[in-house]
Design an enzyme around this catalytic site. Structure first.
Site, mmCIF file in Angstrom:
data_model
loop_
_atom_site.group_PDB
_atom_site.id
_atom_site.type_symbol
_atom_site.label_atom_id
_atom_site.label_comp_id
_atom_site.label_asym_id
_atom_site.label_seq_id
_atom_site.Cartn_x
_atom_site.Cartn_y
_atom_site.Cartn_z
ATOM 1 N N ASN A 1 0.838 -1.198 0.000
ATOM 2 C CA ASN A 1 0.000 0.000 0.000
ATOM 3 C C ASN A 1 0.876 1.252 0.000
ATOM 4 O OD1 ASN A 1 0.594 -0.796 2.705
ATOM 5 N ND2 ASN A 1 -1.133 0.348 3.531
ATOM 6 N N GLU B 1 0.261 5.220 0.609
ATOM 7 C CA GLU B 1 -0.679 6.273 1.017
ATOM 8 C C GLU B 1 -0.192 7.637 0.539
ATOM 9 O OE1 GLU B 1 -1.204 5.652 5.251
ATOM 10 O OE2 GLU B 1 -2.339 3.800 4.884
ATOM 11 N N CYS C 1 -4.028 0.516 -2.562
ATOM 12 C CA CYS C 1 -3.917 -0.705 -1.759
ATOM 13 C C CYS C 1 -2.833 -1.624 -2.317
ATOM 14 C CB CYS C 1 -5.238 -1.461 -1.770
ATOM 15 S SG CYS C 1 -6.526 -0.709 -0.757
ATOM 16 N N GLU D 1 -3.056 -4.788 -3.010
ATOM 17 C CA GLU D 1 -3.545 -5.709 -4.043
ATOM 18 C C GLU D 1 -3.508 -5.036 -5.416
ATOM 19 O OE1 GLU D 1 -4.886 -4.936 -1.126
ATOM 20 O OE2 GLU D 1 -6.149 -6.535 -0.329
ATOM 21 N N CYS E 1 -10.196 -5.244 0.706
ATOM 22 C CA CYS E 1 -11.312 -4.300 0.763
ATOM 23 C C CYS E 1 -12.224 -4.537 -0.447
ATOM 24 C CB CYS E 1 -10.798 -2.863 0.785
ATOM 25 S SG CYS E 1 -10.206 -2.260 -0.800
ATOM 26 N N CYS F 1 -10.736 -3.789 -3.883
ATOM 27 C CA CYS F 1 -9.701 -4.764 -4.284
ATOM 28 C C CYS F 1 -10.332 -6.094 -4.681
ATOM 29 C CB CYS F 1 -8.694 -4.958 -3.164
ATOM 30 S SG CYS F 1 -7.597 -3.529 -3.019
HETATM 31 N N1 THU Z 1 -5.310 -1.597 2.544
HETATM 32 C C1 THU Z 1 -4.767 -2.412 1.582
HETATM 33 O O1 THU Z 1 -3.653 -2.172 1.099
HETATM 34 N N2 THU Z 1 -5.496 -3.482 1.189
HETATM 35 C C2 THU Z 1 -6.727 -3.813 1.695
HETATM 36 O O2 THU Z 1 -7.383 -4.700 1.165
HETATM 37 C C3 THU Z 1 -7.222 -3.129 2.883
HETATM 38 C C4 THU Z 1 -6.625 -1.800 3.121
HETATM 39 C C5 THU Z 1 -4.545 -0.426 2.960
HETATM 40 C C6 THU Z 1 -5.136 0.892 2.506
HETATM 41 C C7 THU Z 1 -4.582 1.841 3.542
HETATM 42 O O3 THU Z 1 -3.293 2.271 3.108
HETATM 43 C C8 THU Z 1 -4.421 1.002 4.798
HETATM 44 O O4 THU Z 1 -4.497 -0.364 4.361
HETATM 45 C C9 THU Z 1 -5.492 1.254 5.839
HETATM 46 O O5 THU Z 1 -6.756 1.178 5.289
#
Ligand code: THU
Length: 135
Positions: A47, A49, A58, A60, A91, A94
């Site tokens: 991920n 941000e 994310c 994935e 999520c 994803c």
């Molecule tokens: N996140 C992912 O990378 N994948 C997911 O399926 C769930 C959430 C990340 C997004 C964000 O940077 C952090 O987790 C918190 O939500």
């Protein structure tokens, strides 16, 4: 012949290495992903941000972009790890992204607490929209 266990071990290592690279200063929640494609190639993602929060991506989606860039077309397995205390599943967004490159045999595997848990696409996104609807 590489055993299923050996493949899973390698995917866990690659997902954990990807998680180490995560850029998650806002949530403090790092996620790593490792995809095995139809050519047994592995593609990592983490991920990333952003100070403009909704622009974050994310793990994935990052792994899928890397797979496509390398010519992979199908997700055979995707391994996920995170720094969360609970087992984390993809999520909603994803799930749809994984769906695009999945088939009924695709394994979505979460490694948590020294255990793997395997989900199918049907488990995670039943009655889902896909390219079949666009025909
Ligand atoms: N996140 C992912 O990378 N994948 C997911 O399926 C769930 C959430 C990340 C997004 C964000 O940077 C952090 O987790 C918190 O939500």
């Amino acid at each position: 012949m590489i055993t299923k266990d050996a493949i899973e071990k390698r995917l866990i290592e690659q997902a954990e290495a990807a998680m180490e690279k995560a850029h998650a200063p806002y949530s403090g929640f790092s996620v790593g992903a490792a995809i095995m494609d139809e050519n047994q190639q592995i593609h990592q993602g983490c991920n990333v941000e952003n100070a403009a929060y909704p622009l974050g991506v994310c793990a994935e989606g990052s792994a899928i972009s890397n797979m496509v860039l390398s010519g992979g077309k199908e997700i055979k397995k995707i391994m996920l790890v995170s720094t969360g205390e609970q087992l984390v599943t993809p999520c909603g967004g994803c799930r749809q992204k994984i769906k695009e490159f999945s088939n009924p045999e695709t394994e979505i595997i979460v490694y948590h607490d020294n255990k793997t848990t395997v989900f199918s696409m049907e488990d995670l996104l039943p009655h889902s929209f896909s390219k079949e609807f666009l025909k």
